[in-house]
Structure formats: C-alpha cells, structure tokens
Design a protein around this motif. Structure first.
Motif, PDB file in Angstrom:
ATOM      1  N   LYS A 124       0.816  -1.206   0.000  1.00 11.82           N
ATOM      2  CA  LYS A 124       0.000   0.000   0.000  1.00 11.82           C
ATOM      3  C   LYS A 124       0.860   1.272   0.000  1.00 11.82           C
ATOM      4  O   LYS A 124       0.573   2.221  -0.728  1.00 11.82           O
ATOM      5  N   ALA A 125       1.919   1.307   0.808  1.00  5.95           N
ATOM      6  CA  ALA A 125       2.769   2.503   0.883  1.00  5.95           C
ATOM      7  C   ALA A 125       3.439   2.774  -0.463  1.00  5.95           C
ATOM      8  O   ALA A 125       3.549   3.927  -0.892  1.00  5.95           O
ATOM      9  N   THR A 126       3.886   1.734  -1.146  1.00  2.00           N
ATOM     10  CA  THR A 126       4.535   1.901  -2.450  1.00  2.00           C
ATOM     11  C   THR A 126       3.531   2.379  -3.486  1.00  2.00           C
ATOM     12  O   THR A 126       3.824   3.281  -4.275  1.00  2.00           O
ATOM     13  N   ARG A 127       2.347   1.810  -3.482  1.00  2.66           N
ATOM     14  CA  ARG A 127       1.316   2.246  -4.433  1.00  2.66           C
ATOM     15  C   ARG A 127       0.953   3.710  -4.190  1.00  2.66           C
ATOM     16  O   ARG A 127       0.760   4.483  -5.127  1.00  2.66           O
ATOM     17  N   ARG A 128       0.900   4.115  -2.923  1.00  2.00           N
ATOM     18  CA  ARG A 128       0.611   5.507  -2.585  1.00  2.00           C
ATOM     19  C   ARG A 128       1.727   6.422  -3.102  1.00  2.00           C
ATOM     20  O   ARG A 128       1.466   7.483  -3.652  1.00  2.00           O
ATOM     21  N   ALA A 129       2.976   6.001  -2.929  1.00  2.00           N
ATOM     22  CA  ALA A 129       4.111   6.799  -3.403  1.00  2.00           C
ATOM     23  C   ALA A 129       4.100   6.921  -4.928  1.00  2.00           C
ATOM     24  O   ALA A 129       4.371   7.999  -5.476  1.00  2.00           O
ATOM     25  N   LEU A 130       3.788   5.842  -5.616  1.00  3.06           N
ATOM     26  CA  LEU A 130       3.705   5.897  -7.083  1.00  3.06           C
ATOM     27  C   LEU A 130       2.573   6.809  -7.534  1.00  3.06           C
ATOM     28  O   LEU A 130       2.728   7.580  -8.495  1.00  3.06           O
ATOM     29  N   ALA A 131       1.436   6.766  -6.845  1.00  8.29           N
ATOM     30  CA  ALA A 131       0.314   7.645  -7.185  1.00  8.29           C
ATOM     31  C   ALA A 131       0.699   9.107  -6.937  1.00  8.29           C
ATOM     32  O   ALA A 131       0.351   9.992  -7.727  1.00  8.29           O
ATOM     33  N   GLU A 132       1.437   9.361  -5.849  1.00  5.04           N
ATOM     34  CA  GLU A 132       1.886  10.718  -5.564  1.00  5.04           C
ATOM     35  C   GLU A 132       2.851  11.207  -6.640  1.00  5.04           C
ATOM     36  O   GLU A 132       2.739  12.337  -7.119  1.00  5.04           O
ATOM     37  N   ALA A 133       3.775  10.367  -7.050  1.00  6.65           N
ATOM     38  CA  ALA A 133       4.724  10.742  -8.104  1.00  6.65           C
ATOM     39  C   ALA A 133       3.985  11.054  -9.399  1.00  6.65           C
ATOM     40  O   ALA A 133       4.282  12.048 -10.076  1.00  6.65           O
ATOM     41  N   PHE A 134       3.024  10.227  -9.747  1.00  3.05           N
ATOM     42  CA  PHE A 134       2.243  10.459 -10.960  1.00  3.05           C
ATOM     43  C   PHE A 134       1.501  11.787 -10.869  1.00  3.05           C
ATOM     44  O   PHE A 134       1.493  12.576 -11.817  1.00  3.05           O
ATOM     45  N   ALA A 135       0.889  12.054  -9.717  1.00  4.40           N
ATOM     46  CA  ALA A 135       0.135  13.293  -9.533  1.00  4.40           C
ATOM     47  C   ALA A 135       1.046  14.515  -9.640  1.00  4.40           C
ATOM     48  O   ALA A 135       0.661  15.540 -10.222  1.00  4.40           O
ATOM     49  N   LEU A 136       2.259  14.430  -9.089  1.00  5.00           N
ATOM     50  CA  LEU A 136       3.193  15.556  -9.176  1.00  5.00           C
ATOM     51  C   LEU A 136       3.624  15.822 -10.615  1.00  5.00           C
ATOM     52  O   LEU A 136       3.668  16.978 -11.057  1.00  5.00           O
ATOM     53  N   VAL A 137       3.943  14.769 -11.342  1.00  4.74           N
ATOM     54  CA  VAL A 137       4.336  14.934 -12.749  1.00  4.74           C
ATOM     55  C   VAL A 137       3.169  15.486 -13.551  1.00  4.74           C
ATOM     56  O   VAL A 137       3.332  16.418 -14.356  1.00  4.74           O
ATOM     57  N   ASP A 138       1.988  14.946 -13.323  1.00  2.00           N
ATOM     58  CA  ASP A 138       0.803  15.400 -14.043  1.00  2.00           C
ATOM     59  C   ASP A 138       0.516  16.871 -13.742  1.00  2.00           C
ATOM     60  O   ASP A 138       0.220  17.651 -14.652  1.00  2.00           O
ATOM     61  N   ALA A 139       0.637  17.261 -12.479  1.00  2.00           N
ATOM     62  CA  ALA A 139       0.410  18.658 -12.102  1.00  2.00           C
ATOM     63  C   ALA A 139       1.433  19.560 -12.770  1.00  2.00           C
ATOM     64  O   ALA A 139       1.092  20.655 -13.249  1.00  2.00           O
ATOM     65  N   GLY A 140       2.681  19.124 -12.827  1.00  2.00           N
ATOM     66  CA  GLY A 140       3.734  19.918 -13.452  1.00  2.00           C
ATOM     67  C   GLY A 140       3.531  20.127 -14.933  1.00  2.00           C
ATOM     68  O   GLY A 140       4.107  21.045 -15.529  1.00  2.00           O
ATOM     69  N   ARG A 141       2.707  19.316 -15.539  1.00  2.00           N
ATOM     70  CA  ARG A 141       2.417  19.465 -16.972  1.00  2.00           C
ATOM     71  C   ARG A 141       1.242  20.403 -17.232  1.00  2.00           C
ATOM     72  O   ARG A 141       1.000  20.782 -18.375  1.00  2.00           O
ATOM     73  N   SER A 142       0.523  20.773 -16.192  1.00  2.00           N
ATOM     74  CA  SER A 142      -0.647  21.635 -16.379  1.00  2.00           C
ATOM     75  C   SER A 142      -0.221  23.096 -16.471  1.00  2.00           C
ATOM     76  O   SER A 142       0.701  23.547 -15.789  1.00  2.00           O
ATOM     77  N   ALA A 143      -0.910  23.831 -17.317  1.00  2.00           N
ATOM     78  CA  ALA A 143      -0.583  25.238 -17.526  1.00  2.00           C
ATOM     79  C   ALA A 143      -0.753  26.042 -16.245  1.00  2.00           C
ATOM     80  O   ALA A 143       0.073  26.914 -15.945  1.00  2.00           O
ATOM     81  N   SER A 144      -1.781  25.766 -15.476  1.00  2.00           N
ATOM     82  CA  SER A 144      -2.023  26.577 -14.278  1.00  2.00           C
ATOM     83  C   SER A 144      -0.914  26.401 -13.237  1.00  2.00           C
ATOM     84  O   SER A 144      -0.486  27.380 -12.622  1.00  2.00           O
ATOM     85  N   VAL A 145      -0.445  25.187 -13.054  1.00  2.00           N
ATOM     86  CA  VAL A 145       0.638  24.960 -12.092  1.00  2.00           C
ATOM     87  C   VAL A 145       1.923  25.601 -12.598  1.00  2.00           C
ATOM     88  O   VAL A 145       2.657  26.231 -11.830  1.00  2.00           O
ATOM     89  N   ARG A 146       2.199  25.474 -13.874  1.00  2.00           N
ATOM     90  CA  ARG A 146       3.406  26.085 -14.439  1.00  2.00           C
ATOM     91  C   ARG A 146       3.346  27.612 -14.320  1.00  2.00           C
ATOM     92  O   ARG A 146       4.347  28.259 -14.004  1.00  2.00           O
ATOM     93  N   GLU A 147       2.175  28.197 -14.527  1.00  2.00           N
ATOM     94  CA  GLU A 147       2.022  29.647 -14.382  1.00  2.00           C
ATOM     95  C   GLU A 147       2.260  30.077 -12.934  1.00  2.00           C
ATOM     96  O   GLU A 147       2.931  31.085 -12.682  1.00  2.00           O
ATOM     97  N   ARG A 148       1.729  29.331 -11.983  1.00  2.00           N
ATOM     98  CA  ARG A 148       1.968  29.643 -10.559  1.00  2.00           C
ATOM     99  C   ARG A 148       3.435  29.507 -10.215  1.00  2.00           C
ATOM    100  O   ARG A 148       3.983  30.301  -9.455  1.00  2.00           O
ATOM    101  N   LEU A 149       4.085  28.501 -10.785  1.00  2.00           N
ATOM    102  CA  LEU A 149       5.505  28.305 -10.534  1.00  2.00           C
ATOM    103  C   LEU A 149       6.318  29.483 -11.077  1.00  2.00           C
ATOM    104  O   LEU A 149       7.212  30.002 -10.402  1.00  2.00           O
TER     105      LEU A 149
END
Length: 91
Positions: free
Chosen positions: A42-67
């Motif tokens: 479960k902990a590994t699956r959670r970490a993989l989901a978190e990594a995916f969410a971070l990469v996905d967020a970094g690809r969004s225009a709104s997150v990049r604009e805030r950055l």
C-alpha cells in the motif's frame, strides 16, 4: 530526465522518507536476486500515485504559471539559468 532544485525538507521527504518501489541498490547488492522483486504494498502504491500526480500537475498550464509567478519573486531571478527556466516553463 531533468535536474531540479529542492529545499532540504522536500529532498529529505522524497529521498529519505517516501516509500520506494525497490530497496537501495549499492554495488554489493548487484547480484542479489531479491532486489529485483518490486514491493507492491500500500505505501509503495501511494508513493507511485503521488509521483504520478506531481508529474501530471507539473504538466498543467495553471501549475506552471503559478511556478513562474513564484520564481520571478525570487532574489536569484536575474540569474541566467533561472531566466532560462522561466522561459522554458512558458513565462
């Protein structure tokens, strides 16, 4: 692959505390067959989901604009490498 700068706290979280799919792989473990068996807990699956969410967020225009807005407020904003990063992010 990209180089990224992280605060020590964020680096510590990802490097020292977040669950890993496989254990560390120093030279003395290169022939250890058990290292090749990934952890699917479960902990590994959670970490993989978190990594995916971070990469996905970094690809969004709104997150990049805030950055970009955050970066341009930094004291190092005049440095060539930081200006290049802002340009690459679309700012």
């Amino acid at each position: 692959m990209r180089n990224v700068s992280l605060s020590p706290a964020v680096w510590s979280y990802f490097g020292d505390h977040q669950a890993k799919l496989t254990p560390s792989f120093p030279r003395q473990r290169w022939t250890d067959e058990t290292v090749r068996i990934p952890d699917h807990g479960k902990a590994t699956r959670r970490a993989l989901a978190e990594a995916f969410a971070l990469v996905d967020a970094g690809r969004s225009a709104s997150v990049r604009e805030r950055l970009v807005r955050t970066i341009v407020g930094e004291p190092a904003r005049g440095e060539p490498w930081l200006r290049a990063l802002v340009t690459e992010l679309g700012g």
